[in-house]
Design a protein around this motif. Sequence first.
Motif, mmCIF file in Angstrom:
data_model
loop_
_atom_site.group_PDB
_atom_site.id
_atom_site.type_symbol
_atom_site.label_atom_id
_atom_site.label_comp_id
_atom_site.label_asym_id
_atom_site.label_seq_id
_atom_site.Cartn_x
_atom_site.Cartn_y
_atom_site.Cartn_z
ATOM 1 N N UNK A 1 0.835 -1.204 0.000
ATOM 2 C CA UNK A 1 0.000 0.000 0.000
ATOM 3 C C UNK A 1 0.878 1.266 0.000
ATOM 4 N N UNK A 2 1.947 1.206 0.789
ATOM 5 C CA UNK A 2 2.859 2.359 0.858
ATOM 6 C C UNK A 2 3.446 2.663 -0.519
ATOM 7 N N UNK A 3 3.793 1.600 -1.237
ATOM 8 C CA UNK A 3 4.371 1.776 -2.571
ATOM 9 C C UNK A 3 3.356 2.402 -3.529
ATOM 10 N N UNK A 4 2.107 1.959 -3.430
ATOM 11 C CA UNK A 4 1.060 2.503 -4.306
ATOM 12 C C UNK A 4 0.765 3.973 -3.975
ATOM 13 N N UNK A 5 0.902 4.313 -2.709
ATOM 14 C CA UNK A 5 0.621 5.695 -2.283
ATOM 15 C C UNK A 5 1.844 6.599 -2.391
ATOM 16 N N UNK A 6 3.005 5.995 -2.639
ATOM 17 C CA UNK A 6 4.293 6.716 -2.683
ATOM 18 C C UNK A 6 4.602 7.377 -1.342
ATOM 19 N N UNK A 7 4.367 6.630 -0.263
ATOM 20 C CA UNK A 7 4.734 7.091 1.073
ATOM 21 C C UNK A 7 5.514 5.962 1.753
ATOM 22 N N UNK A 8 5.983 6.217 2.966
ATOM 23 C CA UNK A 8 6.723 5.178 3.682
ATOM 24 C C UNK A 8 5.753 4.185 4.324
ATOM 25 N N UNK A 9 6.266 2.982 4.643
ATOM 26 C CA UNK A 9 5.431 1.988 5.293
ATOM 27 C C UNK A 9 4.998 2.483 6.679
ATOM 28 N N UNK A 10 5.882 3.272 7.308
ATOM 29 C CA UNK A 10 5.549 3.841 8.622
ATOM 30 C C UNK A 10 4.322 4.742 8.541
ATOM 31 N N UNK A 11 4.195 5.456 7.408
ATOM 32 C CA UNK A 11 3.030 6.338 7.226
ATOM 33 C C UNK A 11 1.747 5.519 7.203
ATOM 34 N N UNK A 12 1.773 4.414 6.450
ATOM 35 C CA UNK A 12 0.589 3.549 6.362
ATOM 36 C C UNK A 12 0.249 3.007 7.750
ATOM 37 N N UNK A 13 1.273 2.543 8.457
ATOM 38 C CA UNK A 13 1.079 2.027 9.815
ATOM 39 C C UNK A 13 0.460 3.103 10.720
ATOM 40 N N UNK A 14 1.015 4.324 10.655
ATOM 41 C CA UNK A 14 0.532 5.414 11.514
ATOM 42 C C UNK A 14 -0.921 5.768 11.199
ATOM 43 N N UNK A 15 -1.283 5.748 9.916
ATOM 44 C CA UNK A 15 -2.668 6.076 9.533
ATOM 45 C C UNK A 15 -3.604 4.951 10.001
ATOM 46 N N UNK A 16 -3.190 3.707 9.754
ATOM 47 C CA UNK A 16 -4.028 2.558 10.134
ATOM 48 C C UNK A 16 -4.318 2.514 11.629
ATOM 49 N N UNK A 17 -3.294 2.835 12.427
ATOM 50 C CA UNK A 17 -3.457 2.755 13.884
ATOM 51 C C UNK A 17 -4.049 4.041 14.474
ATOM 52 N N UNK A 18 -4.372 4.999 13.602
ATOM 53 C CA UNK A 18 -5.003 6.237 14.058
ATOM 54 C C UNK A 18 -4.048 7.216 14.716
ATOM 55 N N UNK A 19 -2.730 6.962 14.557
ATOM 56 C CA UNK A 19 -1.747 7.871 15.171
ATOM 57 C C UNK A 19 -1.524 9.109 14.319
ATOM 58 N N UNK A 20 -1.927 9.024 13.065
ATOM 59 C CA UNK A 20 -1.719 10.157 12.151
ATOM 60 C C UNK A 20 -2.911 10.263 11.206
ATOM 61 N N UNK A 21 -3.452 11.453 11.088
ATOM 62 C CA UNK A 21 -4.561 11.683 10.155
ATOM 63 C C UNK A 21 -3.993 12.210 8.843
ATOM 64 N N UNK B 1 -3.582 14.027 5.135
ATOM 65 C CA UNK B 1 -4.088 15.268 4.554
ATOM 66 C C UNK B 1 -5.191 14.928 3.553
ATOM 67 N N UNK B 2 -5.913 15.944 3.100
ATOM 68 C CA UNK B 2 -6.971 15.699 2.104
ATOM 69 C C UNK B 2 -6.429 15.065 0.818
#
Lengths: 136, 68
Positions: B19-39, B41-42
């Motif tokens: 998913x991170x690769x498809x979104x062009x973000x880090x895997x940590x970003x995906x983890x943070x969003x999934x666990x609700x630690x980071x919201x 941007x639009x």
Amino acid sequence: MLNTNLSRFQRRSLALFSASLLITALITMFVHDYFRHQHHSTTGLLAWFIALLPSLPFLGTILLALRYIRRERDEFIRAQVLLALLQGSFITLAFTVVYAFFQNYLNIPSAPAMTYVDVFLIASMFALSIHLRSVR
Amino acid sequence: MKNRLRILRAERNWSQADLAQKLEVSRQSVNAIETGKFDPSLPLAFKLARLFDSPIESIFSDEESIAS
């Protein structure tokens, strides 16, 4: 150390950042050595110029950090880097205040100029590693 | 903010790294969003919506809408 999956941009920024800091450290040591041995013969504008020298690559380091923050496309990583830099600044300020008290009241020698840069970098890197570890 | 990212990802059999690769973000970003630690941007939320072919409100929901 912080993230094994760094992007090309992140790797390049880190390399530039490290090189810039290394130059800052080398010039600081050179200037420190220069003033210790030649301070009687250097006066006026030249003395000011030599004293300002170490700040030039450090200003470059700050510009590199700003450039990185502006261009980082991963918003989560950008937020964590900003938070870590802010925490690093607070820790450096606290260290400066505490050390100044020790200097004033316990007569301990003043810290070398690079100490504060080191404290800032170590504190920021430590804060960043803690933030990223929480989402490993 | 709550989200159904983990469920949607599991339905497609994607890892966080995929998913991170498809979104062009880090895997940590995906983890943070999934666990609700980071919201996100639009723009990133829209990117997720496009990727999962679902409206944003079906992926993300705020605490107030859940309570009511």
